[in-house]
Design an enzyme around this catalytic site. Structure first.
Site, PDB file in Angstrom:
ATOM      1  N   TRP A   1     -20.583  14.999  10.966  1.00 50.34           N
ATOM      2  CA  TRP A   1     -19.490  14.804   9.980  1.00 50.34           C
ATOM      3  C   TRP A   1     -19.688  15.460   8.765  1.00 50.34           C
ATOM      4  CZ3 TRP A   1     -17.946   9.089  10.742  1.00 50.34           C
ATOM      5  CH2 TRP A   1     -17.392   8.949  12.108  1.00 50.34           C
TER       6      TRP A   1
ATOM      7  N   GLU B   1      -5.741  -4.160  -0.247  1.00 53.84           N
ATOM      8  CA  GLU B   1      -5.907  -5.219   0.353  1.00 53.84           C
ATOM      9  C   GLU B   1      -7.106  -6.157   0.010  1.00 53.84           C
ATOM     10  OE1 GLU B   1      -5.421  -2.305   1.583  1.00 53.84           O
ATOM     11  OE2 GLU B   1      -4.460  -2.005   3.168  1.00 53.84           O
TER      12      GLU B   1
ATOM     13  N   LYS C   1     -15.136  17.281  11.133  1.00 54.60           N
ATOM     14  CA  LYS C   1     -15.890  17.328  12.146  1.00 54.60           C
ATOM     15  C   LYS C   1     -16.306  18.605  12.604  1.00 54.60           C
ATOM     16  CE  LYS C   1     -13.361  13.275  14.215  1.00 54.60           C
ATOM     17  NZ  LYS C   1     -11.885  13.227  13.520  1.00 54.60           N
TER      18      LYS C   1
ATOM     19  N   THR D   1       1.126  -1.350   0.046  1.00 56.92           N
ATOM     20  CA  THR D   1       0.004  -0.009  -0.194  1.00 56.92           C
ATOM     21  C   THR D   1       0.787   1.171  -0.022  1.00 56.92           C
ATOM     22  OG1 THR D   1       0.089   0.393   2.468  1.00 56.92           O
ATOM     23  CG2 THR D   1      -1.687  -1.094   1.357  1.00 56.92           C
TER      24      THR D   1
HETATM   25  P1  ADP Z   1      -3.454   3.023  -1.045  1.00 56.88           P
HETATM   26  O1  ADP Z   1      -2.177   2.323  -1.278  1.00 56.88           O
HETATM   27  O2  ADP Z   1      -3.617   4.444  -1.070  1.00 56.88           O
HETATM   28  O3  ADP Z   1      -4.327   2.546   0.207  1.00 56.88           O
HETATM   29  P2  ADP Z   1      -5.510   1.938  -2.286  1.00 56.88           P
HETATM   30  O4  ADP Z   1      -5.688   1.855  -3.841  1.00 56.88           O
HETATM   31  O5  ADP Z   1      -5.399   0.483  -1.777  1.00 56.88           O
HETATM   32  O6  ADP Z   1      -4.229   2.770  -2.436  1.00 56.88           O
HETATM   33  O7  ADP Z   1      -6.620   2.821  -1.732  1.00 56.88           O
HETATM   34  C1  ADP Z   1      -7.742   2.197  -1.115  1.00 56.88           C
HETATM   35  C2  ADP Z   1      -8.704   3.460  -0.887  1.00 56.88           C
HETATM   36  O8  ADP Z   1      -9.104   4.205  -1.883  1.00 56.88           O
HETATM   37  C3  ADP Z   1      -9.997   2.911  -0.331  1.00 56.88           C
HETATM   38  O9  ADP Z   1      -9.927   2.695   1.238  1.00 56.88           O
HETATM   39  C4  ADP Z   1     -10.776   4.337  -0.479  1.00 56.88           C
HETATM   40  O10 ADP Z   1     -10.696   5.201   0.544  1.00 56.88           O
HETATM   41  C5  ADP Z   1     -10.297   4.772  -1.690  1.00 56.88           C
HETATM   42  N1  ADP Z   1     -11.252   4.376  -2.792  1.00 56.88           N
HETATM   43  C6  ADP Z   1     -10.946   3.483  -3.805  1.00 56.88           C
HETATM   44  N2  ADP Z   1     -12.099   3.553  -4.576  1.00 56.88           N
HETATM   45  C7  ADP Z   1     -12.876   4.690  -4.379  1.00 56.88           C
HETATM   46  C8  ADP Z   1     -14.193   5.010  -4.816  1.00 56.88           C
HETATM   47  N3  ADP Z   1     -14.639   4.778  -5.851  1.00 56.88           N
HETATM   48  N4  ADP Z   1     -14.662   6.352  -4.179  1.00 56.88           N
HETATM   49  C9  ADP Z   1     -14.012   6.634  -3.087  1.00 56.88           C
HETATM   50  N5  ADP Z   1     -12.935   6.414  -2.547  1.00 56.88           N
HETATM   51  C10 ADP Z   1     -12.358   5.116  -3.119  1.00 56.88           C
END
Ligand code: ADP
Length: 550
Positions: free
Chosen positions: A454, A341, A449, A196
């Site tokens: 929120w 993940e 917040k 990640t």
């Molecule tokens: P990183 O390495 O930044 O964690 P990821 O691709 O694993 O990269 O990121 C996952 C996160 O990206 C999700 O938990 C969410 O917050 C955000 N995300 C992914 N797809 C969407 C979506 N369609 N809309 C909003 N947020 C998204």
């Protein structure tokens, strides 16, 4: 007792126990979709035309070459590479022999690059010439790396520069046998590793298995999911160095989709050329990439003529982007959500039959959500105390997920605050409606917040991006004496447009409830983006930490 006699209790089924292996996908592609094309815009420049049969043949040659280098089952083999045919061959050959493909994101800061190579204990590195400097950096660090291979031919090897013992990929393959007996691995063995991007702390490794990857490929191909099929000409702009390009390479091999790989050409002009020349029907990528493509289309006054669907995920897809693709370019948008993940597919947004009667605005409201879980994925919401929340489309909570292609732990990491009771904490705040449509309101670390309530930064951003003079928007919380935090809206103007803050505020008043309205608007030239094309809110919060709201 014969196998047809029964004894009390569950019976064992009488089906073949064939492992779900990535090597089966490429062999299937070779046998049943052998003549389907795989087209690459190469790093060296020209377009390279190939087929699934040839990719399979070269993957088998690469398998021999890897074994000759001394790569064994379980060894990690790293790549720093664009979406290209050679990278595709590594996807199948490395995992196919039982080694683990560690795809490194070239946009990582150098300290994290070194960290992931060390942590993974990579034995070999295959790199594109674009990233020669990164290979030189790693070679100078004294990591566990023993072999360096530049993804090029002998004629271009000089461009790799001073990397000890570097060799070129084409010479490595030269003369290797084109047949190979892929080992019968346990389907639970590790196949690939992706870290990640680690916006806070060190990156965490997600270790995929053959089984999770093959199941995820079936899931991606389902028609109410991404619907990847032999009828598609698929162009994954989402990089193969991030979450296995959303699993597209595997699914495309399985279903025999023509694959178009953009190499380093990810700008609007290069993408448009490739889309038109290869008659691409299906695009996949993050919103920032589509913003660049749409800007280019606008600037040159062109329309997309072949694209039927655009899968958008990674960050929230603004409704205005869905409208532009659908109305101006005749392409259906699939809004999807997932994480490193979760392999990454978790939810995909497809309308249900009952939505066909909704008017345009009603349909757009549904399509703007992140979608419904694909079979295999289970979602739920919990509050701060872990109490499960109703799925009423209104109550928001911490989103948890589980399923056969969801990580059960991080690679070589004992402390894990994200797994509990068989569920993975996504770190997202979301709602779930009775039909199962999930909507993300925020990353939990990004929520604003205000007075105990929120404000959804995504809703504020989507409202701003609906304004024609706004290209990009980010809402962050800024300290406020009375309300604890209030939203500050930071916007980037659309090319050639000037922004009138008062007029934008009046526009937002028609779209947001009063207490969600930003207290102030700031205009900047560009938003800071992370390694995977997401807005770095942490940087914005630091930059505007001393901001005072009247
Ligand atoms: P990183 O390495 O930044 O964690 P990821 O691709 O694993 O990269 O990121 C996952 C996160 O990206 C999700 O938990 C969410 O917050 C955000 N995300 C992914 N797809 C969407 C979506 N369609 N809309 C909003 N947020 C998204």
């Amino acid at each position: 007792m014969t196998n047809t006699e029964s004894k009390p209790g569950p019976m064992t089924g009488l089906m073949m126990d064939e492992s779900l292996l990535i090597s089966r996908q490429i062999e299937f592609a070779a046998r049943f979709h052998g003549q389907v094309e795989v087209v690459t815009r190469t790093v060296e420049g020209p377009i390279q035309r190939s087929t699934w049969a040839e990719v399979a043949r070269r993957s088998r040659q690469l398998a021999h070459a890897l074994l000759d280098l001394g790569i064994k089952a379980g060894d990690r083999v790293a790549t720093i590479a664009w979406n290209t045919q050679r990278h595709l061959e590594l996807y199948f050959a490395v995992s196919g022999i039982g080694a683990v493909l560690h795809t490194i994101n070239p946009r990582l800061p150098l300290d994290q690059l070194r960290y992931v190579a060390d942590h993974a204990e990579d034995k070999a590195l295959f790199f594109d010439l674009t990233f020669a400097k990164l290979a030189q950096f790693l070679a100078a660090q004294g990591t566990s790396l023993e072999h360096f291979v530049a993804l090029t031919d002998a004629a271009h090897l000089d461009a790799a520069g001073p990397v000890p013992g570097v060799r070129d990929y084409e010479t490595l393959l030269l003369g290797k046998p084109t047949d190979f007996a892929w080992p019968e691995l346990d389907e639970r063995s590790a196949s690939s590793l992706c870290y990640t991007s680690g916006t806070s702390g060190n990156p965490k490794g997600v270790l995929y298995s053959h089984r999770s990857t093959v199941l995820h490929s079936y899931a991606a191909a389902m028609s109410d999911s991404l619907g990847i099929s032999s009828h598609d000409v698929t162009l994954p702009v989402v990089p193969m160095f991030h979450v296995n390009a959303w699993g597209v390479p595997y699914a495309a091999a399985m279903v025999g989709s023509k694959l178009v790989l953009p190499g380093p050409g990810l700008d609007g002009k290069n993408l448009l050329e490739l889309i038109e020349s290869e008659k691409v029907t299906s695009l996949l990528g993050v919103p920032t990439v589509w913003l660049a493509l749409l800007n280019h289309l606008n600037a040159v006054g062109r329309k997309l003529t072949t694209v039927e669907k655009v899968t958008i995920g990674g960050s929230a897809c603004p409704p205005s982007m869905i409208e532009t693709f659908e109305r101006e370019h005749g392409a259906r948008v699939l809004h999807a959500w997932g994480m490193t993940e979760t392999s990454p597919l978790g939810t995909v947004n497809v309308l249900l039959p009952k939505h066909q009667d909704l008017d345009h605005a009603g349909q757009l409201a549904v399509k703007s959500k992140q979608g419904r879980p694909i079979f295999g994925i289970d979602l739920r919401l919990v509050d701060d105390d872990g109490v499960v929340q109703p799925h009423d489309g209104l109550t928001s909570g911490h989103l948890q997920v589980r399923g056969p292609w969801v990580a059960s732990a991080y690679f070589k990491r004992d402390v894990d605050e994200t797994h509990r009771d068989g569920w993975f904490f996504t770190g997202d705040i979301a709602t779930l409606d009775p039909d199962g449509y999930m909507q993300i309101t925020d990353r939990s670390k990004d929520v604003i917040k205000s007075g105990g309530e929120w404000v959804s930064s995504i809703d504020v951003e989507n409202a701003a991006m609906a304004h024609p003079a706004v290209a990009q928007a980010a809402a962050i919380g800024v300290a406020h004496t009375k309300w604890q935090e209030r939203p500050l809206l930071i916007v980037v103007p659309a090319a050639g447009k000037t922004l009138d803050k008062a007029e934008l505020m009046a526009f937002l008043e028609t779209r947001l409830v009063k207490w969600w309205l930003p207290d102030a608007i700031e205009v900047i030239d560009a938003l800071p983006l992370g390694a995977t094309g997401k807005v770095l809110k942490r940087e914005l919060r630091e930059r505007f930490a001393h901001y005072r709201l009247d």
